[in-house]
Design a protein around this motif. Structure first.
Motif, PDB file in Angstrom:
ATOM      1  N   ILE A  68      44.181  32.243  42.919  1.00 20.53           N
ATOM      2  CA  ILE A  68      42.809  32.181  43.067  1.00 20.53           C
ATOM      3  C   ILE A  68      42.036  33.536  42.573  1.00 20.53           C
ATOM      4  CG2 ILE A  68      42.675  30.551  45.082  1.00 20.53           C
ATOM      5  CD1 ILE A  68      41.856  33.074  46.900  1.00 20.53           C
ATOM      6  N   ALA A  69      42.852  34.126  42.130  1.00 22.39           N
ATOM      7  CA  ALA A  69      42.409  35.680  41.183  1.00 22.39           C
ATOM      8  C   ALA A  69      43.748  35.950  40.663  1.00 22.39           C
ATOM      9  CB  ALA A  69      42.014  36.609  42.249  1.00 22.39           C
ATOM     10  N   GLY A  70      43.436  36.767  39.311  1.00 21.90           N
ATOM     11  CA  GLY A  70      44.344  37.286  38.524  1.00 21.90           C
ATOM     12  C   GLY A  70      44.606  38.602  39.089  1.00 21.90           C
ATOM     13  N   PRO A  71      45.770  39.049  38.401  1.00 19.33           N
ATOM     14  CA  PRO A  71      46.404  40.360  38.691  1.00 19.33           C
ATOM     15  C   PRO A  71      45.520  41.663  38.346  1.00 19.33           C
ATOM     16  CG  PRO A  71      47.477  39.575  36.768  1.00 19.33           C
ATOM     17  CD  PRO A  71      46.599  38.690  37.202  1.00 19.33           C
ATOM     18  N   ASN A  72      45.639  42.777  39.181  1.00 21.50           N
ATOM     19  CA  ASN A  72      45.041  43.890  38.781  1.00 21.50           C
ATOM     20  C   ASN A  72      43.482  43.819  38.974  1.00 21.50           C
ATOM     21  OD1 ASN A  72      47.502  45.139  37.981  1.00 21.50           O
ATOM     22  ND2 ASN A  72      47.343  44.137  35.906  1.00 21.50           N
ATOM     23  N   GLN A  73      42.974  43.329  40.288  1.00 19.71           N
ATOM     24  CA  GLN A  73      41.512  43.280  40.474  1.00 19.71           C
ATOM     25  C   GLN A  73      41.236  44.751  40.533  1.00 19.71           C
ATOM     26  OE1 GLN A  73      40.561  40.510  43.698  1.00 19.71           O
ATOM     27  NE2 GLN A  73      42.924  39.957  43.730  1.00 19.71           N
ATOM     28  N   SER A  74      39.793  44.837  40.136  1.00 18.63           N
ATOM     29  CA  SER A  74      39.157  46.208  40.127  1.00 18.63           C
ATOM     30  C   SER A  74      37.541  46.212  40.111  1.00 18.63           C
ATOM     31  CB  SER A  74      39.535  47.146  39.046  1.00 18.63           C
ATOM     32  OG  SER A  74      39.018  46.424  37.612  1.00 18.63           O
ATOM     33  N   VAL A  75      36.837  47.214  40.212  1.00 19.66           N
ATOM     34  CA  VAL A  75      35.418  47.325  40.234  1.00 19.66           C
ATOM     35  C   VAL A  75      35.077  46.612  38.996  1.00 19.66           C
ATOM     36  CG1 VAL A  75      33.354  48.447  40.306  1.00 19.66           C
ATOM     37  CG2 VAL A  75      35.134  49.131  41.637  1.00 19.66           C
ATOM     38  N   GLU A  76      35.776  46.749  37.840  1.00 17.95           N
ATOM     39  CA  GLU A  76      35.231  46.195  36.589  1.00 17.95           C
ATOM     40  C   GLU A  76      35.760  44.762  36.193  1.00 17.95           C
ATOM     41  OE1 GLU A  76      37.080  49.327  36.713  1.00 17.95           O
ATOM     42  OE2 GLU A  76      35.410  50.661  36.517  1.00 17.95           O
TER      43      GLU A  76
END
Length: 216
Positions: A16-24
């Motif tokens: 449901i989300a990809g790797p390496n989530q961040s503010v950007e």
């Protein structure tokens, strides 16, 4: 009693989300593609303040049904924002700007207390530190007989599924492979029993709706 309903978009390989989530990059690498099917829809644009059009049809009908009769929302802190630990002097105010698309009370699960955050358009974020059952009790009270939406992310959904507190789950499965990131259905095992309610095929996405088989 009102239902706890969970709707989320998922890839074919379960993310449901990809790797390496961040503010950007809040949905991680490649994660923005998850929502290609939804951002063009009339009902999505309406909830985000755009009354100027958008696509109708099968996908729009499914999304419109998903947001009907919702009186409150629950989400995890990871969905609320990328900041971890104490909130700090200038705390994060969410991804959605001054007028979030919820227009209801939102109950954010966290380990760190914080005063309620009042936004425009009827959204107030309440920060809940005493667990998922307390959040659900408060959300149901705030919903005044309407249903409660569970926003995610994956760990919060897993907790509600494992505790048999979720009533319905609708997965919007898109033909995308991310190969890494945040998987939805890990850490559950065979004790969670789901009964299919319906399958609807729309352009670019298949909508799979289930109920939790609490009498199984």
């Amino acid at each position: 009693m009102s239902k706890l309903r969970f709707n989320i978009t998922m890839t074919l390989d379960g993310y449901i989300a990809g790797p390496n989530q961040s503010v950007e990059n809040g949905l991680g690498e490649g994660g923005e593609q998850l929502h290609d099917w939804i951002i063009k829809l009339k009902s999505f644009r309406e909830t985000h303040g755009d009354k100027g059009g958008g696509e109708t049809g099968t996908n729009d009908d499914v999304l419109r049904e998903a947001v009907e009769n919702i009186g409150a929302t629950i989400m995890g802190r990871n969905m609320f924002g990328p900041v971890r630990g104490p909130w700090g002097k200038d705390p994060w105010r969410g991804w959605w700007g001054d007028n979030p698309p919820f227009h209801t009370p939102v109950f954010v699960l966290t380990h760190h207390a914080r005063e309620p955050l009042v936004m425009q358009g009827g959204t107030t974020f309440h920060f809940i530190t005493d667990g998922i059952e307390s959040a659900l009790t408060q959300a149901r009270e705030a919903a005044s007989g309407k249903d409660v939406s569970l926003g995610g992310g994956a760990k919060v959904a897993q907790q509600y599924l494992a505790a048999w507190l979720m009533d319905e789950m609708e997965l919007h499965v898109v033909s995308l492979l991310l190969g890494g990131g945040e998987r939805l259905l890990d850490n559950l095992g065979p004790n969670v029993k789901l009964e299919p309610i319906r399958t609807v095929e729309g352009p670019g996405v298949v909508h799979l709706k289930y109920r939790l088989a609490k009498d199984a």
